[in-house]
Design a protein around this motif. Sequence first.
Motif, PDB file in Angstrom:
ATOM      1  N   SER A  77      -1.473   9.768   7.797  1.00 35.65           N
ATOM      2  CA  SER A  77      -1.492  10.870   8.757  1.00 35.65           C
ATOM      3  C   SER A  77      -2.765  10.851   9.594  1.00 35.65           C
ATOM      4  CB  SER A  77      -1.354  12.214   8.033  1.00 35.65           C
ATOM      5  OG  SER A  77      -2.392  12.376   7.093  1.00 35.65           O
ATOM      6  N   SER A  78      -3.761  10.056   9.169  1.00 32.02           N
ATOM      7  CA  SER A  78      -5.052  10.013   9.857  1.00 32.02           C
ATOM      8  C   SER A  78      -5.269   8.797  10.742  1.00 32.02           C
ATOM      9  CB  SER A  78      -6.192  10.039   8.836  1.00 32.02           C
ATOM     10  OG  SER A  78      -6.071  11.137   7.985  1.00 32.02           O
ATOM     11  N   ARG A  79      -4.626   7.673  10.419  1.00 37.50           N
ATOM     12  CA  ARG A  79      -4.945   6.421  11.139  1.00 37.50           C
ATOM     13  C   ARG A  79      -3.877   5.359  10.886  1.00 37.50           C
ATOM     14  NH1 ARG A  79      -9.944   6.676   9.612  1.00 37.50           N
ATOM     15  NH2 ARG A  79      -9.572   8.186   7.980  1.00 37.50           N
ATOM     16  N   THR A  80      -3.934   4.296  11.698  1.00 39.36           N
ATOM     17  CA  THR A  80      -3.110   3.100  11.521  1.00 39.36           C
ATOM     18  C   THR A  80      -4.041   1.908  11.355  1.00 39.36           C
ATOM     19  OG1 THR A  80      -1.261   3.970  12.807  1.00 39.36           O
ATOM     20  CG2 THR A  80      -1.396   1.581  12.607  1.00 39.36           C
ATOM     21  N   VAL A  81      -3.738   1.070  10.365  1.00 37.11           N
ATOM     22  CA  VAL A  81      -4.542  -0.104  10.068  1.00 37.11           C
ATOM     23  C   VAL A  81      -3.665  -1.343  10.148  1.00 37.11           C
ATOM     24  CG1 VAL A  81      -5.793  -1.299   8.209  1.00 37.11           C
ATOM     25  CG2 VAL A  81      -6.172   1.138   8.608  1.00 37.11           C
ATOM     26  N   THR A  82      -4.176  -2.383  10.786  1.00 39.09           N
ATOM     27  CA  THR A  82      -3.464  -3.654  10.838  1.00 39.09           C
ATOM     28  C   THR A  82      -3.820  -4.454   9.595  1.00 39.09           C
ATOM     29  OG1 THR A  82      -3.499  -3.663  13.246  1.00 39.09           O
ATOM     30  CG2 THR A  82      -3.154  -5.784  12.157  1.00 39.09           C
ATOM     31  N   VAL A  83      -2.783  -4.909   8.887  1.00 40.43           N
ATOM     32  CA  VAL A  83      -2.994  -5.727   7.695  1.00 40.43           C
ATOM     33  C   VAL A  83      -3.236  -7.155   8.152  1.00 40.43           C
ATOM     34  CG1 VAL A  83      -1.951  -6.566   5.547  1.00 40.43           C
ATOM     35  CG2 VAL A  83      -1.509  -4.223   6.337  1.00 40.43           C
ATOM     36  N   PRO A  84      -4.285  -7.819   7.645  1.00 45.32           N
ATOM     37  CA  PRO A  84      -4.542  -9.204   8.056  1.00 45.32           C
ATOM     38  C   PRO A  84      -3.312 -10.076   7.854  1.00 45.32           C
ATOM     39  CG  PRO A  84      -6.330  -8.367   6.694  1.00 45.32           C
ATOM     40  CD  PRO A  84      -5.246  -7.338   6.662  1.00 45.32           C
ATOM     41  N   LYS A  85      -2.999 -10.926   8.830  1.00 40.81           N
ATOM     42  CA  LYS A  85      -1.787 -11.745   8.792  1.00 40.81           C
ATOM     43  C   LYS A  85      -1.985 -13.108   8.138  1.00 40.81           C
ATOM     44  CE  LYS A  85       2.151 -10.602  10.593  1.00 40.81           C
ATOM     45  NZ  LYS A  85       3.312 -10.347   9.806  1.00 40.81           N
ATOM     46  N   TYR A  86      -3.196 -13.407   7.729  1.00 41.50           N
ATOM     47  CA  TYR A  86      -3.417 -14.738   7.184  1.00 41.50           C
ATOM     48  C   TYR A  86      -3.267 -14.771   5.670  1.00 41.50           C
ATOM     49  CZ  TYR A  86      -7.957 -12.432   7.405  1.00 41.50           C
ATOM     50  OH  TYR A  86      -8.958 -11.512   7.360  1.00 41.50           O
ATOM     51  N   GLY A  87      -2.400 -13.939   5.145  1.00 40.87           N
ATOM     52  CA  GLY A  87      -2.135 -13.965   3.712  1.00 40.87           C
ATOM     53  C   GLY A  87      -1.450 -15.261   3.307  1.00 40.87           C
ATOM     54  N   VAL A  88      -1.734 -15.704   2.095  1.00 39.53           N
ATOM     55  CA  VAL A  88      -1.136 -16.920   1.564  1.00 39.53           C
ATOM     56  C   VAL A  88       0.327 -16.623   1.237  1.00 39.53           C
ATOM     57  CG1 VAL A  88      -1.247 -18.634  -0.282  1.00 39.53           C
ATOM     58  CG2 VAL A  88      -3.347 -17.620   0.605  1.00 39.53           C
ATOM     59  N   GLY A  89       1.260 -17.239   1.952  1.00 36.37           N
ATOM     60  CA  GLY A  89       2.677 -17.044   1.683  1.00 36.37           C
ATOM     61  C   GLY A  89       3.267 -15.774   2.258  1.00 36.37           C
ATOM     62  N   GLY A  90       2.485 -14.992   2.993  1.00 37.81           N
ATOM     63  CA  GLY A  90       3.009 -13.781   3.617  1.00 37.81           C
ATOM     64  C   GLY A  90       3.337 -12.692   2.606  1.00 37.81           C
ATOM     65  N   LEU A  91       4.283 -11.856   2.955  1.00 39.68           N
ATOM     66  CA  LEU A  91       4.710 -10.733   2.130  1.00 39.68           C
ATOM     67  C   LEU A  91       5.674 -11.257   1.066  1.00 39.68           C
ATOM     68  CD1 LEU A  91       4.182  -7.636   2.368  1.00 39.68           C
ATOM     69  CD2 LEU A  91       6.316  -7.481   3.611  1.00 39.68           C
ATOM     70  N   GLN A  92       5.254 -11.246  -0.204  1.00 41.28           N
ATOM     71  CA  GLN A  92       6.065 -11.787  -1.293  1.00 41.28           C
ATOM     72  C   GLN A  92       6.674 -10.658  -2.116  1.00 41.28           C
ATOM     73  OE1 GLN A  92       6.645 -15.126  -1.904  1.00 41.28           O
ATOM     74  NE2 GLN A  92       5.639 -15.364   0.070  1.00 41.28           N
ATOM     75  N   PRO A  93       8.005 -10.629  -2.240  1.00 42.33           N
ATOM     76  CA  PRO A  93       8.621  -9.586  -3.064  1.00 42.33           C
ATOM     77  C   PRO A  93       8.344  -9.825  -4.554  1.00 42.33           C
ATOM     78  CG  PRO A  93      10.287 -11.054  -2.178  1.00 42.33           C
ATOM     79  CD  PRO A  93       8.992 -11.504  -1.619  1.00 42.33           C
ATOM     80  N   PHE A  94       8.294  -8.746  -5.327  1.00 43.67           N
ATOM     81  CA  PHE A  94       8.165  -8.859  -6.777  1.00 43.67           C
ATOM     82  C   PHE A  94       8.990  -7.766  -7.443  1.00 43.67           C
ATOM     83  CE2 PHE A  94       4.777  -5.831  -5.835  1.00 43.67           C
ATOM     84  CZ  PHE A  94       4.898  -4.906  -6.853  1.00 43.67           C
ATOM     85  N   LEU A  95       9.309  -7.963  -8.714  1.00 42.49           N
ATOM     86  CA  LEU A  95      10.000  -6.964  -9.529  1.00 42.49           C
ATOM     87  C   LEU A  95       9.124  -6.616 -10.719  1.00 42.49           C
ATOM     88  CD1 LEU A  95      13.644  -8.384  -9.604  1.00 42.49           C
ATOM     89  CD2 LEU A  95      12.786  -6.450  -8.273  1.00 42.49           C
ATOM     90  N   LYS A  96       9.130  -5.346 -11.110  1.00 42.28           N
ATOM     91  CA  LYS A  96       8.333  -4.894 -12.245  1.00 42.28           C
ATOM     92  C   LYS A  96       9.211  -4.013 -13.127  1.00 42.28           C
ATOM     93  CE  LYS A  96       5.074  -1.492 -12.166  1.00 42.28           C
ATOM     94  NZ  LYS A  96       3.901  -0.789 -11.659  1.00 42.28           N
ATOM     95  N   GLN A  97       9.212  -4.303 -14.431  1.00 43.33           N
ATOM     96  CA  GLN A  97       9.964  -3.500 -15.395  1.00 43.33           C
ATOM     97  C   GLN A  97       9.126  -2.301 -15.811  1.00 43.33           C
ATOM     98  OE1 GLN A  97      13.071  -4.277 -16.446  1.00 43.33           O
ATOM     99  NE2 GLN A  97      13.103  -6.132 -15.224  1.00 43.33           N
ATOM    100  N   ASN A  98       9.727  -1.118 -15.796  1.00 47.29           N
ATOM    101  CA  ASN A  98       9.057   0.086 -16.292  1.00 47.29           C
ATOM    102  C   ASN A  98       9.635   0.422 -17.658  1.00 47.29           C
ATOM    103  OD1 ASN A  98       7.299   0.672 -14.185  1.00 47.29           O
ATOM    104  ND2 ASN A  98       8.926   1.610 -12.990  1.00 47.29           N
ATOM    105  N   PHE A  99       8.764   0.491 -18.658  1.00 46.80           N
ATOM    106  CA  PHE A  99       9.197   0.792 -20.013  1.00 46.80           C
ATOM    107  C   PHE A  99       8.049   1.426 -20.786  1.00 46.80           C
ATOM    108  CE2 PHE A  99       7.644  -3.533 -19.874  1.00 46.80           C
ATOM    109  CZ  PHE A  99       6.757  -3.595 -20.941  1.00 46.80           C
TER     110      PHE A  99
END
Length: 125
Positions: free
Chosen positions: A8-30
Motif C-alpha cells: 500500500s506504500s510503494r512498488t519495488v522492482t524485483v531484480p531480473k537476474y535470478g538464477v533460473g527465474g521464478l521457480q515453483p515449489f510445493l511445501k507440505q504442511n503437517f
Amino acid sequence: MSMTLTSSSRTVTVPKYGVGGLQPFLKQNFAKNRSLSGKLHVDFYNTIGGYRVTFDAVPKSEYDSLKTIFDDQLTNEEFLLLNDADLGITDLSVWLNLPEEHDLRWNKQAVLNLSITLEPENANS
C-alpha cells in the motif's frame, strides 16, 4: 517488462537476474506429535505452492528495496501484489519471505546467493 511487488506504500522492482527465474515449489504442511509411549502421530493439513527466486548477487540498494517492502507487509499487516507481464501474473496476492539478516552473505557491495520465496495467499491444494 519486469517483476514487481506492490504494497500500500510503494512498488519495488524485483531484480531480473535470478538464477533460473521464478521457480515453483510445493511445501507440505503437517504437525508431528510423539506420545509418551513413543508412538508418532502426524496430521497432514495440505500442500501449498509458491515461487522461489535465487540470485547470485543483489546490489545493496536493491536488497534494501526488497527489505523495505518486506517490512511494509509486516507493518501494514498486508499481502503484497506480484506482477510479471512476461509470466502472465497480474495482482497475485503473495507473502514475501526473506532470509534472516544473520544468514545473509555480503561482499562489500552486494548480498551473495540471496534466495527469496513468494507464497500466494490462496495456494492450497
